[in-house]
Design an enzyme around this catalytic site. Structure first.
Site, PDB file in Angstrom:
ATOM      1  N   ASP A 177      48.971  59.377  68.900  1.00  0.00           N
ATOM      2  CA  ASP A 177      48.923  60.818  69.138  1.00  0.00           C
ATOM      3  C   ASP A 177      50.269  61.476  68.888  1.00  0.00           C
ATOM      4  O   ASP A 177      51.209  61.284  69.657  1.00  0.00           O
ATOM      5  CB  ASP A 177      48.491  61.079  70.594  1.00  0.00           C
ATOM      6  CG  ASP A 177      47.040  60.710  70.827  1.00  0.00           C
ATOM      7  OD1 ASP A 177      46.175  61.277  70.138  1.00  0.00           O
ATOM      8  OD2 ASP A 177      46.780  59.851  71.696  1.00  0.00           O
ATOM      9  N   HIS A 200      45.277  54.117  68.040  1.00  0.00           N
ATOM     10  CA  HIS A 200      45.227  55.573  68.003  1.00  0.00           C
ATOM     11  C   HIS A 200      46.590  56.128  68.410  1.00  0.00           C
ATOM     12  O   HIS A 200      47.065  55.897  69.527  1.00  0.00           O
ATOM     13  CB  HIS A 200      44.123  56.084  68.930  1.00  0.00           C
ATOM     14  CG  HIS A 200      43.916  57.558  68.861  1.00  0.00           C
ATOM     15  ND1 HIS A 200      43.160  58.164  67.875  1.00  0.00           N
ATOM     16  CD2 HIS A 200      44.377  58.559  69.649  1.00  0.00           C
ATOM     17  CE1 HIS A 200      43.155  59.475  68.066  1.00  0.00           C
ATOM     18  NE2 HIS A 200      43.901  59.739  69.134  1.00  0.00           N
ATOM     19  N   ASP A 209      37.449  61.572  71.401  1.00  0.00           N
ATOM     20  CA  ASP A 209      38.766  61.351  71.994  1.00  0.00           C
ATOM     21  C   ASP A 209      38.945  62.178  73.257  1.00  0.00           C
ATOM     22  O   ASP A 209      38.906  63.400  73.208  1.00  0.00           O
ATOM     23  CB  ASP A 209      39.824  61.725  70.935  1.00  0.00           C
ATOM     24  CG  ASP A 209      41.248  61.496  71.394  1.00  0.00           C
ATOM     25  OD1 ASP A 209      41.460  60.923  72.481  1.00  0.00           O
ATOM     26  OD2 ASP A 209      42.164  61.887  70.630  1.00  0.00           O
ATOM     27  N   MET A 211      48.607  66.419  66.278  1.00  0.00           N
ATOM     28  CA  MET A 211      48.432  67.660  67.046  1.00  0.00           C
ATOM     29  C   MET A 211      49.686  68.477  66.813  1.00  0.00           C
ATOM     30  O   MET A 211      50.541  68.628  67.700  1.00  0.00           O
ATOM     31  CB  MET A 211      48.231  67.328  68.537  1.00  0.00           C
ATOM     32  CG  MET A 211      46.840  66.799  68.821  1.00  0.00           C
ATOM     33  SD  MET A 211      46.751  65.897  70.379  1.00  0.00           S
ATOM     34  CE  MET A 211      47.209  64.267  69.812  1.00  0.00           C
ATOM     35  N   SER A 263      44.416  54.543  72.845  1.00  0.00           N
ATOM     36  CA  SER A 263      45.419  55.575  72.589  1.00  0.00           C
ATOM     37  C   SER A 263      46.734  55.131  73.206  1.00  0.00           C
ATOM     38  O   SER A 263      46.840  54.963  74.422  1.00  0.00           O
ATOM     39  CB  SER A 263      44.980  56.902  73.206  1.00  0.00           C
ATOM     40  OG  SER A 263      46.114  57.733  73.329  1.00  0.00           O
ATOM     41  N   HIS A 288      46.628  60.737  64.862  1.00  0.00           N
ATOM     42  CA  HIS A 288      46.037  62.013  65.270  1.00  0.00           C
ATOM     43  C   HIS A 288      47.157  63.048  65.388  1.00  0.00           C
ATOM     44  O   HIS A 288      47.949  63.016  66.326  1.00  0.00           O
ATOM     45  CB  HIS A 288      45.304  61.785  66.606  1.00  0.00           C
ATOM     46  CG  HIS A 288      44.757  63.028  67.245  1.00  0.00           C
ATOM     47  ND1 HIS A 288      44.298  63.044  68.543  1.00  0.00           N
ATOM     48  CD2 HIS A 288      44.579  64.288  66.774  1.00  0.00           C
ATOM     49  CE1 HIS A 288      43.866  64.264  68.843  1.00  0.00           C
ATOM     50  NE2 HIS A 288      44.041  65.034  67.783  1.00  0.00           N
ATOM     51  N   MET A 316      37.193  66.311  69.907  1.00  0.00           N
ATOM     52  CA  MET A 316      37.929  66.220  71.169  1.00  0.00           C
ATOM     53  C   MET A 316      36.952  66.392  72.331  1.00  0.00           C
ATOM     54  O   MET A 316      36.182  67.353  72.366  1.00  0.00           O
ATOM     55  CB  MET A 316      39.011  67.304  71.258  1.00  0.00           C
ATOM     56  CG  MET A 316      40.190  67.155  70.293  1.00  0.00           C
ATOM     57  SD  MET A 316      41.011  65.544  70.309  1.00  0.00           S
ATOM     58  CE  MET A 316      41.562  65.416  72.010  1.00  0.00           C
ATOM     59  N   MET A 364      52.397  64.815  68.816  1.00  0.00           N
ATOM     60  CA  MET A 364      52.383  66.177  69.379  1.00  0.00           C
ATOM     61  C   MET A 364      53.735  66.847  69.181  1.00  0.00           C
ATOM     62  O   MET A 364      54.772  66.198  69.365  1.00  0.00           O
ATOM     63  CB  MET A 364      52.080  66.118  70.883  1.00  0.00           C
ATOM     64  CG  MET A 364      50.801  65.378  71.224  1.00  0.00           C
ATOM     65  SD  MET A 364      50.450  65.488  72.980  1.00  0.00           S
ATOM     66  CE  MET A 364      49.079  64.331  73.109  1.00  0.00           C
TER      67      MET A 364
HETATM   68  C1  DX5 Z   1      44.809  63.808  74.073  1.00  0.00           C
HETATM   69  C2  DX5 Z   1      44.921  62.643  73.121  1.00  0.00           C
HETATM   70  C3  DX5 Z   1      44.083  61.467  73.491  1.00  0.00           C
HETATM   71  C4  DX5 Z   1      44.411  60.892  74.846  1.00  0.00           C
HETATM   72  C5  DX5 Z   1      43.295  60.024  75.335  1.00  0.00           C
HETATM   73  O1  DX5 Z   1      45.375  64.933  73.517  1.00  0.00           O
HETATM   74  O2  DX5 Z   1      44.531  63.041  71.823  1.00  0.00           O
HETATM   75  O3  DX5 Z   1      44.137  60.482  72.485  1.00  0.00           O
HETATM   76  O4  DX5 Z   1      45.580  60.152  74.851  1.00  0.00           O
HETATM   77  O5  DX5 Z   1      43.619  59.528  76.599  1.00  0.00           O
HETATM   78  P1  DX5 Z   1      42.525  59.362  77.743  1.00  0.00           P
HETATM   79  O6  DX5 Z   1      41.568  58.288  77.275  1.00  0.00           O
HETATM   80  O7  DX5 Z   1      43.296  58.995  78.922  1.00  0.00           O
HETATM   81  O8  DX5 Z   1      41.813  60.689  77.881  1.00  0.00           O
HETATM   82 ZN    ZN Z   2      44.143  61.506  70.221  1.00  0.00          ZN
END
Ligand code: DX5
Ligand code: ZN
Length: 215
Positions: free
Chosen positions: A33, A31, A173, A66, A6, A64, A135, A35
């Protein structure tokens, strides 16, 4: 099992180079993320940024989302070079319409479920998706602890996918490390996301290799 670092834990002033570094370290997927500060209490980056870093690797871009209204932004993320787009079933967009929009662009589609959302909530969509992302922390931040009580949910999902003879990958994740990756593999996880475990390691290449061996 595939390993998807990630990038949330990367040095964003070097985003492109960080993507390249993960490619060289042996990542299977990148990956990413996204947000929006509304669906989750944190803000990261959007499609324009992804478009720039896309040039730094040929590896799969696992995006991903969010965000509250994924349907509105599907075209932008497809144009930016996403290979897989996962979005939350708890978002405000219609799952069916959103999956259709992603697939019409020739991109793989997946649904994400937060810790409180049961496995059964995605059962009606299993025939339509390529991936389910479970998750194992509350979405929003890296560096949280793995919730092992999500393992039965993963097992239930795996059982249903196998029963129906489907080719749907299960991704997990949040908080995944060398300590818990074997439990994930045993429960049926196909793709493991790891932020902290890879980025905070002295040697990310070794960290990825270790995650692979442990499962
Ligand atoms: C959290 C993200 C994850 C996160 C994972 O909302 O979707 O992808 O970055 O990071 P670690 O492995 O540190 O939990
Ligand atoms: Zn993620």
């Amino acid at each position: 099992m595939l390993i998807a670092p990630s990038l949330l834990s990367c040095d964003f002033s070097q985003f492109g180079n960080e993507v390249r570094r993960m490619d060289l370290a042996g990542a299977d997927y990148m990956h990413l993320d996204v947000m929006d500060g509304h669906f989750v209490p944190n803000i990261t980056f959007g499609a324009p940024v992804l478009k720039y870093v896309r040039k730094f690797t040929d590896k799969v871009f696992d995006v991903h989302l969010m965000i509250s209204e994924p349907l509105k932004y599907i075209n932008d993320f497809c144009d930016a070079g996403a290979d897989i787009i996962t979005f939350h079933i708890e978002s405000d967009s219609d799952p069916e319409k959103t999956i259709e929009k992603i697939k019409n662009r020739g991109v793989k589609a997946g649904l994400v479920i937060k810790p409180a959302t049961p496995a059964e909530s995605v059962f009606p969509y299993l025939e339509k998706v390529d991936m389910i992302l479970v998750m194992t922390v509350e979405p929003g931040f890296g560096g949280q602890s793995f919730m092992s009580d999500m393992l039965p949910k993963i097992e239930k999902l795996k059982k249903e996918i196998t029963k129906r003879g489907l080719n749907v990958l299960i991704e997990a994740d949040g908080g995944i490390s060398a300590e818990n990756i074997s439990q994930c593999a045993k429960a049926g996880v196909d793709v493991a996301v790891a932020g902290t475990a890879v980025f905070k390691a002295e040697n990310p290449e070794r960290a990825i290799r270790e995650l692979r061996i442990k499962n």
